[in-house]
Design an enzyme around this catalytic site. Structure first.
Site: not given
Length: 330
Positions: A58, A126, A208
């Site tokens: 990230y 991950h 979502g």
């Protein structure tokens, strides 16, 4: 805030976690502010939350550094989760997945440095490396536990058989996989498997990727650099079909006296005490809204109404683009 146990691991976390990904990349990059993000993390902790989720990919490590800075004076109040496995080059291009032992150990040391901590509470793979046996990957992760660098192990987007093989090498505390009203693919096989094995379930993107909040009415509501513009569910006819579903959720939320996002989060929480959603936000106002969902109780008839609106498989479009879909459920 209430707490939940992640399976039989003994790891106790707040019933709602905080996903930190969007603080450093992907969602509206120009709208990011480290100062605001740190305020969000501090407010989350002050409200009784303790479960923070990040990953080495990230922001190319920036997110781990940000989280480390935010918790520097309150490490003892945090259950810290991070991930390894997605490989990117210096320009941010995705190069694939690695799970070989050498890479696992190098990634852990790098994450510890960026986070400025001496241990990681929950360390996930991950994505599963198709070219490395899961036994090798989890074996290397187990060595990190023995070395005191990691407390508990996790997997993300792993298939049922992979989870079973991994659990034979070392106890797995949690599986992190997408789960929400519009992503219910885990219900037939994955959820029963982790429950059988005593593994907790951490639900990422429980809103979502923001669609279930009702704040998006057209694709132009997303910033030009927002990666969701490339998501199949946000494009063309899929967007319109999914928006029709969200409008029905909005109607149910209005009857309940809550927001659509609160209803969607409460639904995930109601699917089992072994499920911990980790909605992400970089804005205080959305954090407060999410936190309130933890107090929202849904009656059986309300859950039935929601399930009738959003049955399994009702969302239009795949949850990732074709290349990214190859890396899930491995």
């Amino acid at each position: 805030m209430q707490e939940r146990l992640l399976g039989r691991s003994g790891l106790r976390v707040s019933a709602l976690g905080l996903g930190c990904m969007g603080m450093s990349e992907f969602y509206d990059p120009k709208g990011m502010s480290d100062e605001e993000s740190i305020r969000v993390i501090h407010r989350f902790l002050d409200a009784g939350g303790n479960f923070l989720d990040t990953a080495d990919m990230y922001g190319m490590g920036r997110n781990e550094a940000l989280v480390g800075k935010a918790i520097a004076d309150r490490r003892d109040r945090v259950v810290l989760a991070t991930k390894f496995g997605n490989v990117r080059n210096a320009n941010g291009e995705f190069l694939g997945v690695r799970g070989d032992a050498e890479y696992v150990k190098a990634c852990c040391d790098a994450s510890l440095t960026r986070l400025q901590v001496d241990h990681i509470d929950l360390y996930y793979q991950h994505r599963v490396d198709p070219n490395t046996p899961i036994e090798e990957t989890v074996g290397a992760m187990a060595e990190l536990v023995q070395a005191g660098k990691v407390r508990h192990l996790g997997l993300s987007e792993a298939a049922a058989e992979t989870i079973r093989r991994a659990a034979k090498v070392h106890p797995i505390a949690a599986l992190q996989t997408e789960y929400s009203l519009w992503s219910r693919e885990v219900e037939p096989e994955i959820l029963p498997t982790v429950r059988e094995l005593g593994i907790g379930f951490v639900a990422y993107s429980p809103l979502g990727r923001g669609f279930l909040t009702g704040q998006f009415r057209t694709i132009d509501d997303l910033a030009p650099e927002d990666y969701r513009r490339n998501s199949p569910r946000y494009q063309g006819e899929n967007f319109a079909k999914n928006l029709d579903l969200v409008k029905k959720i909005e109607e149910l939320a209005k009857l309940k006296g809550c927001t659509p996002s609160q209803l969607a989060l409460a639904w995930v929480l109601a699917q089992g005490d072994d499920i911990v959603p980790i909605p992400g936000t970089k804005r205080l106002k959305y954090l407060e809204e999410n936190l309130s969902a933890g107090n929202l109780q849904l009656a059986p008839e309300e859950l039935e109404q929601i399930n009738n609106v959003f049955p399994v498989g009702s969302a239009a479009g795949e949850r990732y683009h074709a290349q990214a879909m190859k890396a899930v459920n491995q």
